[in-house]
Motif scaffolding. Sequence first.
Motif, mmCIF file in Angstrom:
data_model
loop_
_atom_site.group_PDB
_atom_site.id
_atom_site.type_symbol
_atom_site.label_atom_id
_atom_site.label_comp_id
_atom_site.label_asym_id
_atom_site.label_seq_id
_atom_site.Cartn_x
_atom_site.Cartn_y
_atom_site.Cartn_z
ATOM 1 N N UNK A 256 -6.677 16.731 -6.716
ATOM 2 C CA UNK A 256 -5.321 16.525 -7.250
ATOM 3 C C UNK A 256 -4.780 15.189 -6.746
ATOM 4 N N UNK A 257 -3.766 14.697 -7.453
ATOM 5 C CA UNK A 257 -3.181 13.398 -7.087
ATOM 6 C C UNK A 257 -1.800 13.560 -6.480
ATOM 7 N N UNK A 258 -1.504 12.709 -5.531
ATOM 8 C CA UNK A 258 -0.138 12.522 -5.032
ATOM 9 C C UNK A 258 0.137 11.023 -5.112
ATOM 10 N N UNK A 259 1.411 10.671 -4.979
ATOM 11 C CA UNK A 259 1.782 9.280 -5.249
ATOM 12 C C UNK A 259 2.681 8.722 -4.163
ATOM 13 N N UNK A 260 2.567 7.438 -4.020
ATOM 14 C CA UNK A 260 3.464 6.691 -3.154
ATOM 15 C C UNK A 260 3.897 5.428 -3.886
ATOM 16 N N UNK A 261 5.171 5.154 -3.848
ATOM 17 C CA UNK A 261 5.732 3.979 -4.523
ATOM 18 C C UNK A 261 6.406 3.086 -3.496
ATOM 19 N N UNK A 262 6.244 1.788 -3.642
ATOM 20 C CA UNK A 262 7.010 0.794 -2.884
ATOM 21 C C UNK A 262 7.673 -0.103 -3.925
ATOM 22 N N UNK A 263 8.981 -0.260 -3.790
ATOM 23 C CA UNK A 263 9.758 -0.960 -4.811
ATOM 24 C C UNK A 263 10.022 -2.433 -4.508
ATOM 25 N N UNK B 10 6.530 11.571 -8.819
ATOM 26 C CA UNK B 10 5.536 11.198 -9.819
ATOM 27 C C UNK B 10 6.080 10.107 -10.734
ATOM 28 N N UNK B 11 7.305 10.270 -11.221
ATOM 29 C CA UNK B 11 7.955 9.320 -12.134
ATOM 30 C C UNK B 11 9.350 8.973 -11.595
ATOM 31 N N UNK B 12 9.425 8.102 -10.616
ATOM 32 C CA UNK B 12 10.729 7.807 -9.996
ATOM 33 C C UNK B 12 11.616 6.911 -10.870
ATOM 34 N N UNK B 13 12.897 6.942 -10.534
ATOM 35 C CA UNK B 13 13.897 6.044 -11.102
ATOM 36 C C UNK B 13 14.572 5.356 -9.933
ATOM 37 N N UNK B 14 14.823 4.039 -10.050
ATOM 38 C CA UNK B 14 15.432 3.298 -8.952
ATOM 39 C C UNK B 14 16.198 2.107 -9.513
ATOM 40 N N UNK B 15 16.998 1.516 -8.646
ATOM 41 C CA UNK B 15 17.759 0.321 -9.030
ATOM 42 C C UNK B 15 17.800 -0.643 -7.850
ATOM 43 N N UNK B 16 18.235 -1.857 -8.157
ATOM 44 C CA UNK B 16 18.311 -2.909 -7.139
ATOM 45 C C UNK B 16 19.754 -3.381 -6.999
ATOM 46 N N UNK C 254 6.517 -4.102 -7.462
ATOM 47 C CA UNK C 254 6.485 -2.645 -7.337
ATOM 48 C C UNK C 254 5.023 -2.213 -7.260
ATOM 49 N N UNK C 255 4.718 -1.382 -6.292
ATOM 50 C CA UNK C 255 3.352 -0.925 -6.094
ATOM 51 C C UNK C 255 3.305 0.601 -6.198
ATOM 52 N N UNK C 256 2.337 1.088 -6.985
ATOM 53 C CA UNK C 256 2.059 2.528 -7.083
ATOM 54 C C UNK C 256 0.730 2.801 -6.389
ATOM 55 N N UNK D 75 12.394 -0.046 0.029
ATOM 56 C CA UNK D 75 12.550 1.370 -0.304
ATOM 57 C C UNK D 75 11.264 1.898 -0.924
ATOM 58 N N UNK D 76 11.081 3.209 -0.791
ATOM 59 C CA UNK D 76 9.879 3.838 -1.315
ATOM 60 C C UNK D 76 10.221 5.230 -1.834
#
Length: 178
Positions: A24-31, A40-46, A54-56, A35-36
């Motif tokens: 199975x997959x898990x995810x990490x995001x760096x914006x 799975x499908x994040x929403x963010x603003x600056x 942005x790195x997935x 912030x991180x």
Amino acid sequence: NSQCLAANSFSANNLSTIAVGGGTLSYGWKFGNGKSDVATNPTWSYTATNTYTVTLYAISSNFCIDSVKKILSVNPNPKVSFNLSDSVKCLRNNEFKLTNTSTISSGTLYYNWDFGNSQKSSGTSPIMNYISEGNYFIKLVAKSALGCSDSISKLVKVFAQPTAKFTVNSQMQCLKGN
């Protein structure tokens, strides 16, 4: 990949996959702004204009990792303002001089004026003369070359012009008894 600073909201559509039997997959995001997130499908603003990477990270339950990067741009919004020579005039010889004081931190601005009487202008600091009395909202919209915009409206009043007129009982009279 590019949005204006005001009300920016980025949403990711995660298309990551893994072969059958790969776990199975898990995810990490760096914006790119410190912030991180692990959604799975994040929403963010600056909160600042800049270019962000942005790195997935897709991480399998077997601890295999893959990553992908995308560059996003947050563009500056104009700050729109203008000054009026006066906000109240009489109809005769009324002339509203508009001084555009709009700014943007980088880039070029384009202007659209609406004078509230179906007349428009794309000039930087136009002059407006009204042909009838009334209340008019002058609206200025400034738009950057990157599509970011802002607007402001101000009320001006044009008062009816009196017409001076009089009559005399006679245009010629004798010196005595006039």
